[in-house]
Scaffold this motif. Structure first.
Motif, PDB file in Angstrom:
ATOM      1  N   LEU A  94       2.561   6.226  -9.352  1.00 37.20           N
ATOM      2  CA  LEU A  94       1.938   6.494  -8.419  1.00 37.20           C
ATOM      3  C   LEU A  94       1.213   7.854  -8.396  1.00 37.20           C
ATOM      4  O   LEU A  94       1.715   8.792  -8.917  1.00 37.20           O
ATOM      5  CB  LEU A  94       2.878   6.526  -7.128  1.00 37.20           C
ATOM      6  CG  LEU A  94       3.564   5.234  -6.900  1.00 37.20           C
ATOM      7  CD1 LEU A  94       4.526   5.549  -5.607  1.00 37.20           C
ATOM      8  CD2 LEU A  94       2.395   4.299  -6.132  1.00 37.20           C
ATOM      9  N   ALA A  95      -0.083   7.982  -8.049  1.00 37.31           N
ATOM     10  CA  ALA A  95      -0.818   9.145  -8.301  1.00 37.31           C
ATOM     11  C   ALA A  95      -0.852   9.710  -6.652  1.00 37.31           C
ATOM     12  O   ALA A  95      -0.802   8.969  -5.768  1.00 37.31           O
ATOM     13  CB  ALA A  95      -2.174   9.025  -8.593  1.00 37.31           C
TER      14      ALA A  95
ATOM     15  N   ASP B 100       0.657   5.603   0.181  1.00 39.13           N
ATOM     16  CA  ASP B 100      -0.136   6.834   0.589  1.00 39.13           C
ATOM     17  C   ASP B 100       0.702   7.928   0.231  1.00 39.13           C
ATOM     18  O   ASP B 100       1.678   8.287   0.908  1.00 39.13           O
ATOM     19  CB  ASP B 100      -0.493   6.815   2.031  1.00 39.13           C
ATOM     20  CG  ASP B 100      -1.571   7.828   2.558  1.00 39.13           C
ATOM     21  OD1 ASP B 100      -2.039   8.551   1.425  1.00 39.13           O
ATOM     22  OD2 ASP B 100      -2.227   8.028   3.396  1.00 39.13           O
TER      23      ASP B 100
ATOM     24  N   ALA C  21       0.944  -1.061   0.157  1.00 35.99           N
ATOM     25  CA  ALA C  21       0.130   0.048   0.056  1.00 35.99           C
ATOM     26  C   ALA C  21       1.022   1.391  -0.121  1.00 35.99           C
ATOM     27  O   ALA C  21       1.954   1.147   0.579  1.00 35.99           O
ATOM     28  CB  ALA C  21      -0.589   0.076   1.284  1.00 35.99           C
TER      29      ALA C  21
ATOM     30  N   SER D 201       4.495  11.052   2.335  1.00 34.27           N
ATOM     31  CA  SER D 201       4.306   9.665   1.561  1.00 34.27           C
ATOM     32  C   SER D 201       4.806   8.741   2.266  1.00 34.27           C
ATOM     33  O   SER D 201       5.944   8.692   2.956  1.00 34.27           O
ATOM     34  CB  SER D 201       4.714  10.031   0.345  1.00 34.27           C
ATOM     35  OG  SER D 201       4.197  11.014  -0.715  1.00 34.27           O
TER      36      SER D 201
ATOM     37  N   PRO E 143       3.390  12.535  -6.367  1.00 35.86           N
ATOM     38  CA  PRO E 143       2.563  12.065  -7.471  1.00 35.86           C
ATOM     39  C   PRO E 143       3.597  11.988  -8.879  1.00 35.86           C
ATOM     40  O   PRO E 143       4.315  12.986  -9.046  1.00 35.86           O
ATOM     41  CB  PRO E 143       1.550  13.182  -7.661  1.00 35.86           C
ATOM     42  CG  PRO E 143       1.450  13.588  -6.112  1.00 35.86           C
ATOM     43  CD  PRO E 143       2.814  13.750  -5.566  1.00 35.86           C
TER      44      PRO E 143
ATOM     45  N   VAL F  41       4.956   1.178 -12.032  1.00 32.01           N
ATOM     46  CA  VAL F  41       3.706   1.757 -11.781  1.00 32.01           C
ATOM     47  C   VAL F  41       3.928   3.209 -11.553  1.00 32.01           C
ATOM     48  O   VAL F  41       4.695   3.594 -10.762  1.00 32.01           O
ATOM     49  CB  VAL F  41       2.943   0.987 -10.551  1.00 32.01           C
ATOM     50  CG1 VAL F  41       1.630   1.743 -10.279  1.00 32.01           C
ATOM     51  CG2 VAL F  41       2.512  -0.283 -10.934  1.00 32.01           C
TER      52      VAL F  41
ATOM     53  N   GLY G 180      -2.779  10.278  -2.983  1.00 29.37           N
ATOM     54  CA  GLY G 180      -3.764   9.399  -2.300  1.00 29.37           C
ATOM     55  C   GLY G 180      -3.306   8.014  -2.008  1.00 29.37           C
ATOM     56  O   GLY G 180      -2.001   7.604  -2.264  1.00 29.37           O
ATOM     57  N   TYR G 181      -4.339   7.298  -1.993  1.00 29.84           N
ATOM     58  CA  TYR G 181      -4.014   5.691  -1.432  1.00 29.84           C
ATOM     59  C   TYR G 181      -4.092   5.021  -2.504  1.00 29.84           C
ATOM     60  O   TYR G 181      -4.823   5.107  -3.390  1.00 29.84           O
ATOM     61  CB  TYR G 181      -5.135   5.520  -0.316  1.00 29.84           C
ATOM     62  CG  TYR G 181      -4.979   4.098   0.098  1.00 29.84           C
ATOM     63  CD1 TYR G 181      -4.008   3.442   1.036  1.00 29.84           C
ATOM     64  CD2 TYR G 181      -5.471   2.786  -0.183  1.00 29.84           C
ATOM     65  CE1 TYR G 181      -3.801   2.374   1.634  1.00 29.84           C
ATOM     66  CE2 TYR G 181      -5.343   1.536   0.049  1.00 29.84           C
ATOM     67  CZ  TYR G 181      -4.337   1.237   1.131  1.00 29.84           C
ATOM     68  OH  TYR G 181      -4.248  -0.137   1.368  1.00 29.84           O
ATOM     69  N   ALA G 182      -3.024   4.006  -2.471  1.00 28.11           N
ATOM     70  CA  ALA G 182      -3.298   2.908  -3.745  1.00 28.11           C
ATOM     71  C   ALA G 182      -2.724   1.701  -3.123  1.00 28.11           C
ATOM     72  O   ALA G 182      -1.702   1.832  -2.576  1.00 28.11           O
ATOM     73  CB  ALA G 182      -2.284   3.247  -5.004  1.00 28.11           C
ATOM     74  N   ARG G 183      -3.297   0.697  -3.404  1.00 27.42           N
ATOM     75  CA  ARG G 183      -2.847  -0.719  -2.964  1.00 27.42           C
ATOM     76  C   ARG G 183      -2.596  -1.474  -4.406  1.00 27.42           C
ATOM     77  O   ARG G 183      -3.342  -1.726  -5.210  1.00 27.42           O
ATOM     78  CB  ARG G 183      -3.983  -1.426  -2.243  1.00 27.42           C
ATOM     79  CG  ARG G 183      -3.561  -2.901  -1.791  1.00 27.42           C
ATOM     80  CD  ARG G 183      -4.431  -3.263  -0.730  1.00 27.42           C
ATOM     81  NE  ARG G 183      -4.021  -4.552  -0.209  1.00 27.42           N
ATOM     82  CZ  ARG G 183      -4.710  -5.272   0.628  1.00 27.42           C
ATOM     83  NH1 ARG G 183      -5.493  -4.835   1.127  1.00 27.42           N
ATOM     84  NH2 ARG G 183      -4.297  -6.668   1.188  1.00 27.42           N
ATOM     85  N   ILE G 184      -1.158  -2.186  -4.446  1.00 31.91           N
ATOM     86  CA  ILE G 184      -0.664  -2.627  -5.633  1.00 31.91           C
ATOM     87  C   ILE G 184      -0.272  -4.046  -5.071  1.00 31.91           C
ATOM     88  O   ILE G 184       0.531  -4.197  -4.274  1.00 31.91           O
ATOM     89  CB  ILE G 184       0.675  -1.761  -5.961  1.00 31.91           C
ATOM     90  CG1 ILE G 184       0.238  -0.661  -6.234  1.00 31.91           C
ATOM     91  CG2 ILE G 184       0.976  -2.849  -7.197  1.00 31.91           C
ATOM     92  CD1 ILE G 184       1.301   0.407  -6.581  1.00 31.91           C
TER      93      ILE G 184
END
Length: 110
Positions: A94-95, A26, A24, A34, A73, A92, A97-101
Motif C-alpha cells: 500500500l502507498a 485510504d 478500498a 488509515s 505506507p 500488494v 492515499g486512496y487505492a481500490r483493489i
C-alpha cells in the motif's frame, strides 16, 4: 436444428459471474487514520491479512469500513473473497492515499 438453437439461446441467458473481492484503502502518511472498506465479495465477506511485523487477519462485511492503526505506507496486504485464498494471494504494498483493489476472475456459468 431447433434443439441446437434452443441450447444456444439458453447459453446466452447466463452472463459472466464475478468471483472475487473489491476493497478500498485510504492510507495516511503516518498511519494515524488509515482505513479499509469492503465494497463487495463473492464469498460474502472481505478477508484481509496485513503482513509483516504485527501481522493482522480480519474480516469485513460488504459496506463495512474499519480503521487500522498499524496500516502505513509500505504495509503489505492480502485480500480474498474466501479465507482459504489468503494463503495463495499475491500481496500488494500500500502507498499513501486512496487505492481500490480488486482481486478475482470471471467464470462463465451455464
Amino acid at each position: 436444428m431447433h434443439a441446437v438453437l434452443l441450447l444456444l439461446a439458453l447459453a446466452g441467458c447466463h452472463g459472466a459471474q464475478q468471483v472475487g473481492v473489491d476493497m478500498a484503502f485510504d492510507v495516511d502518511d503516518d498511519g494515524g487514520r488509515s482505513s479499509a472498506k469492503c465494497i463487495a465479495s463473492s464469498g460474502g465477506a472481505c478477508q484481509i491479512e496485513f503482513r509483516g511485523a504485527g501481522a493482522v487477519r480480519t474480516t469485513l462485511q460488504p459496506g463495512e469500513m474499519r480503521s487500522f492503526a498499524q496500516v502505513r505506507p509500505g504495509t503489505v496486504v492480502c485480500i480474498a473473497a474466501e479465507l482459504a485464498d489468503l494463503a495463495r494471494c499475491e500481496p500488494v504494498t500500500l502507498a499513501a492515499g486512496y487505492a481500490r483493489i480488486r482481486k478475482g476472475r470471471y467464470n462463465r456459468v451455464g
